[in-house]
Write a protein that holds these residues in place. Structure first.
Motif, PDB file in Angstrom:
ATOM      1  N   SER A 232     -68.260 -71.794  49.516  1.00 43.40           N
ATOM      2  CA  SER A 232     -66.847 -71.783  49.105  1.00 43.40           C
ATOM      3  C   SER A 232     -65.926 -71.675  50.316  1.00 43.40           C
ATOM      4  N   PHE A 233     -66.480 -71.394  51.468  1.00 42.04           N
ATOM      5  CA  PHE A 233     -65.776 -71.397  52.763  1.00 42.04           C
ATOM      6  C   PHE A 233     -66.874 -71.336  53.821  1.00 42.04           C
ATOM      7  N   PRO A 234     -66.569 -71.694  55.060  1.00 40.53           N
ATOM      8  CA  PRO A 234     -67.626 -71.665  56.083  1.00 40.53           C
ATOM      9  C   PRO A 234     -68.203 -70.251  56.214  1.00 40.53           C
ATOM     10  N   VAL A 235     -69.532 -70.189  56.241  1.00 46.41           N
ATOM     11  CA  VAL A 235     -70.216 -68.887  56.275  1.00 46.41           C
ATOM     12  C   VAL A 235     -69.780 -68.081  57.508  1.00 46.41           C
ATOM     13  N   ILE A 236     -69.493 -66.805  57.231  1.00 38.22           N
ATOM     14  CA  ILE A 236     -69.223 -65.850  58.313  1.00 38.22           C
ATOM     15  C   ILE A 236     -70.482 -65.005  58.408  1.00 38.22           C
ATOM     16  N   LEU A 237     -71.188 -65.071  59.518  1.00 38.28           N
ATOM     17  CA  LEU A 237     -72.434 -64.309  59.636  1.00 38.28           C
ATOM     18  C   LEU A 237     -72.616 -63.986  61.101  1.00 38.28           C
ATOM     19  N   LEU A 244     -63.220 -60.587  62.651  1.00 35.74           N
ATOM     20  CA  LEU A 244     -63.142 -60.616  61.180  1.00 35.74           C
ATOM     21  C   LEU A 244     -63.721 -61.896  60.589  1.00 35.74           C
ATOM     22  N   HIS A 245     -63.357 -63.026  61.155  1.00 35.17           N
ATOM     23  CA  HIS A 245     -63.865 -64.292  60.629  1.00 35.17           C
ATOM     24  C   HIS A 245     -64.686 -64.972  61.718  1.00 35.17           C
ATOM     25  N   ASN A 246     -65.889 -64.456  61.941  1.00 36.21           N
ATOM     26  CA  ASN A 246     -66.715 -64.943  63.039  1.00 36.21           C
ATOM     27  C   ASN A 246     -67.622 -66.068  62.546  1.00 36.21           C
ATOM     28  N   THR A 261     -72.389 -60.383  56.737  1.00 34.18           N
ATOM     29  CA  THR A 261     -72.474 -61.690  56.065  1.00 34.18           C
ATOM     30  C   THR A 261     -71.348 -61.756  55.052  1.00 34.18           C
ATOM     31  N   ASP A 262     -70.403 -62.654  55.298  1.00 34.78           N
ATOM     32  CA  ASP A 262     -69.292 -62.869  54.360  1.00 34.78           C
ATOM     33  C   ASP A 262     -69.444 -64.314  53.907  1.00 34.78           C
ATOM     34  N   ALA A 263     -69.925 -64.484  52.669  1.00 38.01           N
ATOM     35  CA  ALA A 263     -70.267 -65.835  52.224  1.00 38.01           C
ATOM     36  C   ALA A 263     -70.217 -65.914  50.710  1.00 38.01           C
ATOM     37  N   SER A 273     -67.256 -67.966  44.601  1.00 38.45           N
ATOM     38  CA  SER A 273     -67.531 -66.538  44.775  1.00 38.45           C
ATOM     39  C   SER A 273     -67.328 -66.204  46.242  1.00 38.45           C
ATOM     40  N   ASP A 274     -67.223 -64.916  46.548  1.00 38.39           N
ATOM     41  CA  ASP A 274     -66.882 -64.467  47.899  1.00 38.39           C
ATOM     42  C   ASP A 274     -67.350 -63.022  48.052  1.00 38.39           C
ATOM     43  N   PHE A 275     -68.447 -62.826  48.767  1.00 38.94           N
ATOM     44  CA  PHE A 275     -69.014 -61.479  48.923  1.00 38.94           C
ATOM     45  C   PHE A 275     -69.247 -61.173  50.396  1.00 38.94           C
ATOM     46  N   GLY A 356     -57.708 -57.514  49.450  1.00 39.76           N
ATOM     47  CA  GLY A 356     -58.280 -58.622  48.682  1.00 39.76           C
ATOM     48  C   GLY A 356     -57.260 -59.674  48.308  1.00 39.76           C
ATOM     49  N   HIS A 357     -57.755 -60.640  47.562  1.00 35.47           N
ATOM     50  CA  HIS A 357     -56.968 -61.815  47.200  1.00 35.47           C
ATOM     51  C   HIS A 357     -57.435 -62.313  45.848  1.00 35.47           C
ATOM     52  N   MET A 358     -56.668 -63.186  45.253  1.00 39.84           N
ATOM     53  CA  MET A 358     -57.107 -63.844  44.019  1.00 39.84           C
ATOM     54  C   MET A 358     -58.235 -64.816  44.354  1.00 39.84           C
ATOM     55  N   LEU A 445     -67.293 -54.578  52.954  1.00 37.75           N
ATOM     56  CA  LEU A 445     -68.083 -54.663  51.725  1.00 37.75           C
ATOM     57  C   LEU A 445     -67.214 -55.281  50.653  1.00 37.75           C
ATOM     58  N   GLU A 446     -67.604 -56.465  50.201  1.00 35.35           N
ATOM     59  CA  GLU A 446     -66.722 -57.249  49.326  1.00 35.35           C
ATOM     60  C   GLU A 446     -67.419 -57.589  48.015  1.00 35.35           C
ATOM     61  N   ASP A 447     -66.742 -57.235  46.935  1.00 37.62           N
ATOM     62  CA  ASP A 447     -67.176 -57.616  45.583  1.00 37.62           C
ATOM     63  C   ASP A 447     -66.070 -58.430  44.925  1.00 37.62           C
TER      64      ASP A 447
HETATM   65  N1  GLY Z   1     -64.072 -65.056  52.964  1.00 36.41           N
HETATM   66  C1  GLY Z   1     -62.884 -64.676  53.555  1.00 36.41           C
HETATM   67  C2  GLY Z   1     -62.350 -63.555  52.824  1.00 36.41           C
HETATM   68  O1  GLY Z   1     -63.098 -62.673  52.463  1.00 36.41           O
HETATM   69  O2  GLY Z   1     -61.203 -63.527  52.497  1.00 36.41           O
END
Ligand code: GLY
Ligand code: MN
Ligand code: MN
Length: 477
Positions: A232-237, A244-246, A261-263, A273-275, A356-358, A445-447
């Motif tokens: 859903s966006f380029p993997v951040i890992l 923040l966005h590596n 891992t933000d993916a 999805s975005d976790f 967070g965001h929508m 930590l993102e849910d």
């Molecule tokens: N994936 C970027 C963000 O968490 O907003």
């Protein structure tokens, strides 16, 4: 005509029953009384030559109202006449040779409840007639240059100044509809979250010393592709989670580091999805890592407790900032009064982004329509302070909102140095203690949450491992 475009070689159909699209357009019609709206769908995007294209991604508002996942279409709603039409071209025999048989535009349009279809070349005449009659032409802010050029030609407005002519009325109406997810959309987002679960558990398992970040990033991107869409966006890992966005994946993982891992996945229907999870390289957190980790986890869990209809997400963000500040004070990294520290923005040295965001058809849902229209309103305006200013969603939550909950703590050496030198919030920060953490990295930590009638629920069948014990177990499984 694009001759060798493999991405067209599928049978296109709308994801939901046609009544869903008819209802969405009729609700839009009830909000906008006159003029015509142009929903310019996306075009193929060449990578390095015209027929070698990126994965096709339809415009999300076009998908929402017109449902067809195919390039070179324009949806037109005439609010005075109460009619909807889709402009586009049928494939010819050469297209069929290269791409296989395709349903006609008329057949596809019928699948989203649109009866009238016209060749693209007729659109200019329709727009010219509307302009001549002095009718309002509504359109959303274009974000791709090709769509800007199309609007430039259709409207005779130079693409450099198009933004002045964007319809705020249409933007607000679309935001109000897309903000509230229906049961079809929620089911899709749950599915996207289930793919996200698989991605993250796989990343935890692979997180071993000697493995390159790119091996894991590539593997989990493959899982997203297997889910029917892609990421859903380029993997951040990265083991440098303090950035923040590596998106750099070239490091070899080292024992003792933390891998962030933000993916997330975007499934075939376009829903995201975005976790974010953090795994200790080698599968065991140190006490120092656990202490910071558990503060972030407390901020995340507290957000899930607080997020409910009627509550401003801005206040939930500030509650997360207080949890982080309290935790850092208990470890001696900060000191003073918690409320005063948060009021002064001292927490932003460690938590320099929004809670967070929508999320929906876009991972940052509707960001193309303007962050302030999506996340703020007459009642709630953005707080203009470093860190909190990045909060994308501040307004009161409503049932049907899908949002992310993503607190974090980071040790960003350049930021620490700047604040120390400039004595920014120095009464709240114990810089000598902070300097012991400069090689720590970062934790987020993102849910993903659905706001329900009384509170919220986590999206996806199962929560991705998140406690220290769960993450260690998954990393060692
Ligand atoms: N994936 C970027 C963000 O968490 O907003
Ligand atoms: Mn994320
Ligand atoms: Mn996010």
């Amino acid at each position: 005509m694009l001759l060798s475009n493999i991405y067209k070689n599928v049978i296109f159909h709308a994801m939901f029953p046609k009544e869903v699209y008819i209802e969405r357009r009729s609700r839009l019609r009830s909000k906008i009384r006159s003029g015509i709206a142009l929903f310019v769908g996306n075009f193929e995007m060449p990578m390095n030559y015209r027929s070698n294209t990126y994965r096709f991604r339809q415009d999300s508002s076009f998908l929402y109202f017109f449902g067809l996942n195919q390039p070179e279409l324009v949806g037109v709603m005439d609010f005075d006449a109460g009619t909807d039409s889709i402009y586009g071209n049928d494939v010819d025999i050469e297209d069929i040779i290269w791409m296989g048989p395709q349903p006609s535009l008329k057949e596809q349009a019928a699948g989203v409840g649109v009866v009238t279809t016209c060749p693209l070349k007729d659109l200019q005449g329709k727009v010219n007639a509307a302009i001549k009659a002095g009718r309002k032409i509504h359109f959303l802010p274009p974000y791709r240059h090709q769509n800007m050029m199309v609007l430039n030609d259709l409207l005779g407005v130079n693409y450099g100044v198009l933004s002045k002519y964007v319809s705020k009325e249409l933007v607000k109406a679309v935001v109000s509809l897309r903000s509230i997810k229906d049961s079809y959309e929620i089911a899709e987002i749950d599915n996207a979250c289930n793919v996200g679960y698989q991605m993250h558990v796989a990343a935890m398992r692979m997180c071993k010393p000697g493995v390159y970040e790119r091996e894991i990033a590539g593997f989990i991107e493959g899982i997203a592709l297997q889910g029917g869409g892609g990421v859903s966006f380029p993997v951040i890992l990265s083991q440098h989670g303090e950035t923040l966005h590596n998106h750099y994946h070239g490091n070899m993982l080292e024992a003792g580091k933390l891998m962030i891992t933000d993916a997330g996945a975007e499934i075939a229907s376009g829903y995201a999805s975005d976790f974010t999870r953090v795994t200790p390289v080698g599968g065991k957190f140190t006490q120092k890592q656990k202490d910071i980790y558990n503060i972030v986890l407390a901020a995340n869990n507290n957000t899930t407790m607080l997020a409910k209809p009627g509550v401003k997400y801005q206040d939930v963000h500030l509650a997360a900032a207080r949890t982080i500040t309290e935790g850092l004070m208990s470890l001696g990294l900060m000191h003073g009064n918690v409320d005063d520290a948060v009021k002064n923005g001292a927490h932003a040295l460690f938590f320099p982004h929004g809670l967070g965001h929508m999320m929906g058809l876009d991972v940052h849902d509707m960001e193309d329509l303007g962050e302030d229209f999506v996340g703020y309103d007459e009642e709630t305006s953005r707080i203009d302070q470093f860190g909190t200013a990045y909060l994308r969603l501040g307004r009161r939550l409503e049932p049907g909102f899908v949002i992310t909950n993503e607190p974090g703590i980071y040790f960003i050496p350049a930021l620490v140095q700047k604040w120390k030198e400039e004595k920014i919030n120095s009464s709240f920060i114990n810089f000598s203690k902070v300097e012991e953490y400069l090689d720590f990295g970062g934790i987020r930590l993102e849910d993903d949450l659905l706001i329900t009638d009384k509170g919220c629920r986590l999206l996806g069948k199962k929560r991705i491992p998140i406690t220290v014990e769960q993450v260690e177990e998954a990393a060692n499984s």
